[in-house]
Enzyme design. Structure first.
Site, mmCIF file in Angstrom:
data_model
loop_
_atom_site.group_PDB
_atom_site.id
_atom_site.type_symbol
_atom_site.label_atom_id
_atom_site.label_comp_id
_atom_site.label_asym_id
_atom_site.label_seq_id
_atom_site.Cartn_x
_atom_site.Cartn_y
_atom_site.Cartn_z
ATOM 1 N N ASN A 97 3.378 -9.958 -20.560
ATOM 2 C CA ASN A 97 3.911 -10.509 -19.354
ATOM 3 C C ASN A 97 3.730 -12.063 -19.377
ATOM 4 O OD1 ASN A 97 4.371 -7.824 -18.816
ATOM 5 N ND2 ASN A 97 2.749 -7.878 -17.375
ATOM 6 N N ASP A 98 2.568 -12.639 -19.675
ATOM 7 C CA ASP A 98 2.044 -13.521 -19.902
ATOM 8 C C ASP A 98 2.313 -14.411 -21.005
ATOM 9 O OD1 ASP A 98 1.025 -14.652 -17.178
ATOM 10 O OD2 ASP A 98 -0.430 -13.185 -17.747
ATOM 11 N N GLU A 129 -2.735 -13.437 -24.411
ATOM 12 C CA GLU A 129 -1.554 -13.572 -23.571
ATOM 13 C C GLU A 129 -1.186 -15.300 -23.488
ATOM 14 O OE1 GLU A 129 -2.707 -12.046 -19.797
ATOM 15 O OE2 GLU A 129 -4.412 -12.718 -19.758
ATOM 16 N N ARG A 163 -10.383 -4.790 -16.930
ATOM 17 C CA ARG A 163 -10.195 -6.111 -17.033
ATOM 18 C C ARG A 163 -11.164 -6.881 -15.973
ATOM 19 N NH1 ARG A 163 -4.234 -8.808 -16.844
ATOM 20 N NH2 ARG A 163 -4.600 -8.459 -14.703
ATOM 21 N N HIS A 175 0.909 -1.342 0.102
ATOM 22 C CA HIS A 175 0.132 -0.036 0.080
ATOM 23 C C HIS A 175 1.001 1.210 0.073
ATOM 24 C CE1 HIS A 175 -4.166 -1.422 1.320
ATOM 25 N NE2 HIS A 175 -4.310 -0.660 0.295
ATOM 26 N N ARG A 199 7.284 -16.898 -14.993
ATOM 27 C CA ARG A 199 7.553 -15.528 -15.114
ATOM 28 C C ARG A 199 8.059 -15.120 -13.691
ATOM 29 N NH1 ARG A 199 1.553 -12.217 -15.919
ATOM 30 N NH2 ARG A 199 2.321 -10.412 -14.585
ATOM 31 N N CYS A 244 -0.709 -4.394 -23.174
ATOM 32 C CA CYS A 244 -0.793 -3.794 -21.771
ATOM 33 C C CYS A 244 0.436 -4.477 -20.965
ATOM 34 C CB CYS A 244 -2.094 -3.713 -21.418
ATOM 35 S SG CYS A 244 -2.633 -5.420 -21.138
ATOM 36 N N ARG A 266 -6.335 -3.452 -13.778
ATOM 37 C CA ARG A 266 -6.355 -4.518 -12.946
ATOM 38 C C ARG A 266 -7.331 -4.579 -11.764
ATOM 39 N NH1 ARG A 266 -0.588 -4.112 -14.361
ATOM 40 N NH2 ARG A 266 0.080 -5.962 -15.567
HETATM 41 C C1 PEP Z 1 0.144 -9.687 -19.123
HETATM 42 O O1 PEP Z 1 0.298 -10.635 -18.971
HETATM 43 O O2 PEP Z 1 1.171 -8.869 -19.800
HETATM 44 C C2 PEP Z 1 -0.820 -8.675 -18.301
HETATM 45 C C3 PEP Z 1 -0.726 -7.188 -18.627
HETATM 46 O O3 PEP Z 1 -1.248 -8.996 -17.284
HETATM 47 P P1 PEP Z 1 -0.882 -9.183 -15.777
HETATM 48 O O4 PEP Z 1 0.704 -8.745 -15.627
HETATM 49 O O5 PEP Z 1 -1.782 -8.692 -15.021
HETATM 50 O O6 PEP Z 1 -1.098 -10.837 -15.752
HETATM 51 MG MG MG Z 2 -1.432 -11.541 -17.791
#
Ligand code: PEP
Ligand code: MG
Length: 579
Positions: free
Chosen positions: A459-460, A436, A337, A194, A470, A507, A301
């Site tokens: 990211n995924d 993703e 999302r 936080h 990851r 994103c 998110r």
């Molecule tokens: C991603 O997977 O790139 C993404 C934006 O979602 P998160 O990082 O919340 O899994």
């Molecule tokens: Mg993701």
């Protein structure tokens, strides 16, 4: 590490920016405290009651102020603490100890708070564990008032400081004055705490997780802090100071360039327009998003509401949070999302069983489609918020048509019911999917026939494409968004979507990486959504790039076979472009 007289410390950069100021070290409160001898229990009880009311007033005043600086949602943290003053497990027990154990008011507060905090810290439930910090926070306030101490570091006007603490509690963070506190170093804490979120909202650079902070930094030491890279230097040598000053000068130059650019549309040198948006995790982050010139929220998110609550948040709480974001974005689109838990995000209220492969398991849309009530409640809250400004809905981790169509059907069903009940909802809510999972990327041409937009979650996508967890440090070196397989998937998605006239966003973290910018521009990415802190750099860079040159670059890159070659080609191109 010591170099000459200077000491270099590393930690986690949790809030971007640089700072140079003298340290103000606030040692952690000690539970054994040298307290004054207790007076008569009746006197101690009266002192306690007075201190409780003083803390209550302090928290209410701070919550009001904090609502202006860090947003209402975050200001509520302080009201949660106020409620703790009336917790039957806390204050009545303090009063009892004064009587039964003949403790002073201060000693009783600390003893009870430590016991309660230790019990909470030992629990399985992540939310309740976090409350241990709140109990300590409240105890610290009570003791400060009982001792008649002032909160000089946080409250006083005076010389700028870098605040050095053991653990920055959320209520401390809401009270920091950015004109006074130029930076924060903390021994514990991480990016998602936080306190870190609040510091980002306030624009105060910070480094957390600096294990030696309290031993290595003394009151009055000169501290150079780099919140972007997670570094600090104590009592820097002349060369270090020079390098730092060069960095500050560069920051100023960028700032001046930025001032001229902030409200101009984001586009390349030759006029290819793109949309730059921010990723947010809480309503408090809207301020930073707007300050960095975001044209919308490309990814909200929504997990935070769920992860921070011992129970599932109801429709009303969700509606308030979504509506706050939509209203504060003032007509700019907000992409919400739907719930993405599972994987590495544990949801205490669902008590999900442990899985051996959580990222390949019961996660995101898979869970929502099975827990219909959870999904429907969230969709109702989003639909209600849509009456207050433009909203788009994004479904996470779609890997098949079945999932996409099922999610859309639930949405349509909830929408029909809202309309039947006379609840106002927006006429047009675009529905999109996160790309993703490689399966979705490979089917992008077919998905493009049905979805309104795509958002690539690198990211995924990286972890699923190259089979690298990851979160696993051991294989971190293999996790690379510039792996040619990932680059090809991205290119394929953009091309397939454009053939059907559908926009494509990104994103994942790659959208905010300067090295990726020429490639993504060349591939034709429409909407770039990233942490607010990355927007300025990307926007300035885009203005220097020539889209037609970037298209030629992208074509060359798509023929390469290794991540190292891709990186080398992009580095060479950027060097030439930034000249
Ligand atoms: C991603 O997977 O790139 C993404 C934006 O979602 P998160 O990082 O919340 O899994
Ligand atoms: Mg993701």
């Amino acid at each position: 590490m010591v170099q000459g007289t200077e000491t270099r410390l590393t930690g986690i950069g949790v809030s971007d920016g640089v700072a140079l100021a003298r340290a103000r070290v606030r040692a952690p409160e000690r539970a054994d405290g040298a307290h004054s001898a207790p007076a008569e229990p009746s006197v101690e009880r009266a002192r306690l009651e007075a201190a409780r009311e003083a803390v209550r007033r302090e928290l209410r005043a701070e919550a009001e102020r904090a609502a202006q600086t860090v947003g209402e949602e975050n200001a509520r943290i302080l009201l949660v603490q106020e409620a703790m003053l009336d917790d039957p497990l806390f204050f009545p027990e303090v009063l009892r100890r004064v009587e039964a154990d003949r403790l002073s008011a201060e000693a009783a507060v600390q003893a009870v708070a430590e016991e309660l905090a230790a019990q909470l810290a030992a629990l399985d439930n992540a939310y309740l564990r976090e409350r241990a910090a709140d109990v300590r926070d409240i105890a610290r306030r009570l003791v400060r008032i009982l001792r008649g101490d002032t909160d000089e570091v946080l409250g006083d006007a005076g010389e700028p400081v870098v605040l050095v603490v053991d653990d920055l509690l959320p209520s401390d963070a809401t009270r920091l004055d950015p004109n006074r506190v130029h930076g924060v170093v903390a021994r514990v804490g991480g990016k998602t705490s936080h306190a870190a979120i609040l510091l980002r909202a306030l624009g105060i650079p910070a480094v957390f997780g600096v294990a030696e902070a309290l031993e290595a930094i003394r009151d009055g030491d000169l501290v150079v802090l780099d919140g972007t890279r997670g570094r600090c230097v104590v009592n820097p040598e002349p060369e270090t100071l020079k390098a730092f000053e060069a960095k500050v000068a560069e920051e100023r130059r960028l700032e001046a360039e930025w001032e001229a650019m902030r409200d101009r549309p984001a586009q390349s040198r030759d006029g290819q327009r793109v949309t730059l948006e921010a990723n947010i995790g809480t309503p408090a982050e809207v301020a930073a998003a707007l300050a960095s010139g975001a044209e919308g929220v490309g990814l909200f998110r929504t997990e935070f509401l769920f992860l921070e609550s011992p129970d599932l948040p109801g429709e009303e709480a969700q509606y308030r949070a979504y509506r706050e974001v939509v209203e504060r974005m003032g007509g700019r689109p907000v992409t919400i999302r739907t719930l993405d838990v599972g994987g590495d995000k544990e949801l205490p209220a669902l008590a999900l069983p442990k899985e051996s492969n959580p990222f390949l398991g019961y996660r995101a849309i898979r869970l929502c489609l099975e827990r219909r009530e959870l999904f429907e409640t969230q969709l109702r809250a989003i639909l209600r918020a849509s009456a207050h400004g433009p909203v788009r809905i994004l479904f996470p981790m779609i890997s098949s048509f079945d999932e996409w169509r099922a999610a859309k059907a639930v949405y349509e069903d909830v929408r029909r019911r809202c309309e039947a009940e006379g609840i106002p909802v927006a006429a047009d809510i675009p529905l999109g999917i996160m790309v993703e999972v490689p399966a979705a990327a490979l089917l992008a041409d077919r998905f493009a026939e049905e979805v309104d937009f795509f958002s690539i979650g690198t990211n995924d996508l990286v972890q699923y494409t190259v089979a690298v967890d990851r979160t696993n440090e051991k294989v971190a070196a293999l996790y690379d968004p510039f792996h040619p397989a990932v680059v090809r998937l991205i290119a394929q998605v953009i091309e397939a979507a454009h053939r059907r006239g559908k926009p494509v966003g990104m994103c994942g973290g790659m959208a905010g990486e300067p090295l990726a910018a020429p490639l993504l521009l060349g591939l034709g990415l429409d909407e770039w959504s990233m942490e607010a802190g990355a927007l300025r750099r990307i926007k300035l860079l885009l203005h220097r790039l020539d889209a037609s040159e970037c298209r030629a670059l992208a074509a060359r890159v798509l023929a390469l076979g290794t991540a190292a070659e891709v990186r080398a080609a992009l580095e060479e191109f950027l060097q030439a472009a930034e000249g």
